[in-house]
Scaffold this motif. Structure first.
Motif, PDB file in Angstrom:
ATOM      1  N   LYS A   1       0.817  -1.227   0.000  1.00 24.90           N
ATOM      2  CA  LYS A   1       0.000   0.000   0.000  1.00 24.90           C
ATOM      3  C   LYS A   1       0.845   1.269   0.000  1.00 24.90           C
ATOM      4  CE  LYS A   1      -3.663   0.838   2.400  1.00 24.90           C
ATOM      5  NZ  LYS A   1      -4.899   1.109   1.686  1.00 24.90           N
TER       6      LYS A   1
ATOM      7  N   SER B   1      -8.336  -1.110   2.853  1.00 22.96           N
ATOM      8  CA  SER B   1      -8.807  -1.028   1.480  1.00 22.96           C
ATOM      9  C   SER B   1      -7.619  -1.299   0.544  1.00 22.96           C
ATOM     10  CB  SER B   1      -9.405   0.359   1.218  1.00 22.96           C
ATOM     11  OG  SER B   1      -8.508   1.370   1.636  1.00 22.96           O
TER      12      SER B   1
ATOM     13  N   ASN C   1      -6.056  -0.243  -1.967  1.00 27.62           N
ATOM     14  CA  ASN C   1      -5.532   0.823  -2.822  1.00 27.62           C
ATOM     15  C   ASN C   1      -4.182   1.281  -2.292  1.00 27.62           C
ATOM     16  OD1 ASN C   1      -7.684   1.793  -0.751  1.00 27.62           O
ATOM     17  ND2 ASN C   1      -6.195   3.478  -0.903  1.00 27.62           N
TER      18      ASN C   1
ATOM     19  N   SER D   1     -10.372   4.042  -3.009  1.00 31.90           N
ATOM     20  CA  SER D   1     -10.563   2.620  -2.703  1.00 31.90           C
ATOM     21  C   SER D   1     -11.159   1.896  -3.906  1.00 31.90           C
ATOM     22  CB  SER D   1     -11.509   2.456  -1.505  1.00 31.90           C
ATOM     23  OG  SER D   1     -10.980   3.074  -0.365  1.00 31.90           O
TER      24      SER D   1
ATOM     25  N   HIS E   1      -7.067  12.319   1.163  1.00 32.70           N
ATOM     26  CA  HIS E   1      -7.270  10.882   1.089  1.00 32.70           C
ATOM     27  C   HIS E   1      -8.343  10.658   0.030  1.00 32.70           C
ATOM     28  CE1 HIS E   1      -5.726   7.616   3.567  1.00 32.70           C
ATOM     29  NE2 HIS E   1      -6.809   6.937   3.262  1.00 32.70           N
TER      30      HIS E   1
HETATM   31 MG    MG Z   1      -8.407   2.927   3.096  1.00 28.98          MG
END
Ligand code: MG
Ligand code: TXA
Length: 338
Positions: free
Chosen positions: A55, A146, A148, A154, A251
């Motif tokens: 990630k 998630s 991503n 996501s 985000h």
């Molecule tokens: Mg997340």
């Protein structure tokens, strides 16, 4: 990661194979009803470390532990208040994460060194099949953020998972294709470590639903100038910016610049309820018919802006107080860009 590494026929055998991969320390991305998660054995420090590497996520951000049923909650958490039991009973399996005092099983590499742990029972036939298979093999829980790259949108389809992280996975990892996610935005995170529940991240389980279920008014969090939106019980966001990565101010962002509260002009992407017309020359990316559909398509529509190489995407936010609160929360953070 090539397409052959997807499992589209989610048979008992293939889920058992995926569960065995997890227990052997590999990563398995899987669908939930909210978004796709990037799973690892929550008891295996090396496997969990790989989640952070794939990630590109800072190591002090805690992970949610996924289990197959509320009966497993006591494995991971202690001193569970009565109102948290009520929430679990009413909303699990479902799009809600409970933050509780951790048990010994929840090690620092899961909690980011905090004394609390986030636990969720997802409501997706593939996620539950995978969790049951994993627990049958002796597993205790699957840690899954998630799926991503850190700070990005996501994924709500298996193809989006491949786009996000496919190049960072090994050949022994796996992505399970369980179709599109029904909810489309991440779970509501409820802090259950005080006398009253507090919402750390809004989602499909709303403050009103939590209040009706528990009979307790959702607790208030002190205002924070950097957060902007802390003013009523349904809009509360955590002030703990470092520990709740989903509450960081930038985000959920696509590469395209996200603009709110504007009339779209020629060449811009546009996402709005179907009742709102598309001005000439504007590229309509989605026309959801209601707030639930808005949440469901939001992330794929933002991705579509990037796929089409658009510089800017205008979103007319829904004004409701149900899941629309979560939609506005994610969009506000997305406006700050990558
Ligand atoms: Mg997340
Ligand atoms: O819907 C979801 O929750 C998805 C699916 C895959 O289950 N998962 C997800 O995970 O959104 P992630 O890691 O992307 O976001 C989880 C958020 C993070 O912001 C993390 O900081 C917060 O939950 N979190 C996890 N454990 C926590 C804890 N003990 N205390 C406070 N926040 C916590």
């Amino acid at each position: 990661m090539s397409k052959s590494q997807y499992v589209s026929n989610c048979t008992a055998d293939s889920l058992r194979d995926a569960a065995a991969k997890l227990l052997a320390g590999n990563l398995v991305a899987f669908p939930t009803e909210t978004v796709y998660g990037l799973g690892a054995d929550a008891c295996n420090a090396d496997a969990v470390a790989r989640i952070y590497a794939v990630k590109g996520r800072p190591a002090d951000h805690p992970l949610i532990v996924h289990v197959s049923s509320m009966h497993r909650l006591g494995d991971w958490a202690e001193e569970i208040p009565e109102y948290a039991i009520k929430l679990a009973r009413d909303f699990w399996p479902g799009p809600m994460t409970l933050v509780l005092k951790r048990s010994e099983l929840a090690r620092d590499f899961i909690t980011g060194g905090q004394e609390t742990v986030g636990v969720r029972v997802p409501d997706h036939v593939v996620a539950r099949g995978l969790l049951e298979a994993f627990e049958n093999l002796g597993g205790k829980g699957i840690a899954a953020p998630s799926a991503n790259r850190f700070g990005q949108v996501s994924p709500t389809t298996a193809a989006a998972v491949v786009d996000e992280i496919g190049e960072y996975l090994d050949s022994s990892d796996q992505i399970i294709d369980g179709g599109g996610c029904a909810v489309g935005v991440e779970s509501t995170i409820v802090d259950c470590t005080n006398d009253a529940p507090r919402i750390l991240r809004p989602g499909a389980i709303t403050a009103a639903m939590i209040e009706t279920c528990t009979g307790i008014q959702v607790g208030k969090i002190a205002d924070s100038p950097s957060l902007g939106v802390v003013n009523n019980s349904s809009e509360m966001i955590s002030v703990d910016l470092i520990r709740v990565s989903g509450s960081l101010e930038n985000h959920y962002a696509p590469a395209a610049k996200v603009l709110l509260c504007e009339i779209p002009t020629e060449g811009q992407g546009f996402i709005a309820l179907a009742s709102i017309e598309t001005p000439p020359g504007v590229i309509r990316l989605a026309s959801p018919r209601n707030d639930e559909e808005f949440a469901q398509i939001l992330y794929s529509a933002l991705r579509q802006a990037d796929i089409q190489g658009l510089a800017e995407v205008v979103v007319t936010q829904p004004i409701g107080i149900g899941i629309a609160v979560a939609i506005r929360d994610r969009l506000r953070r997305a406006t700050n860009g990558r």
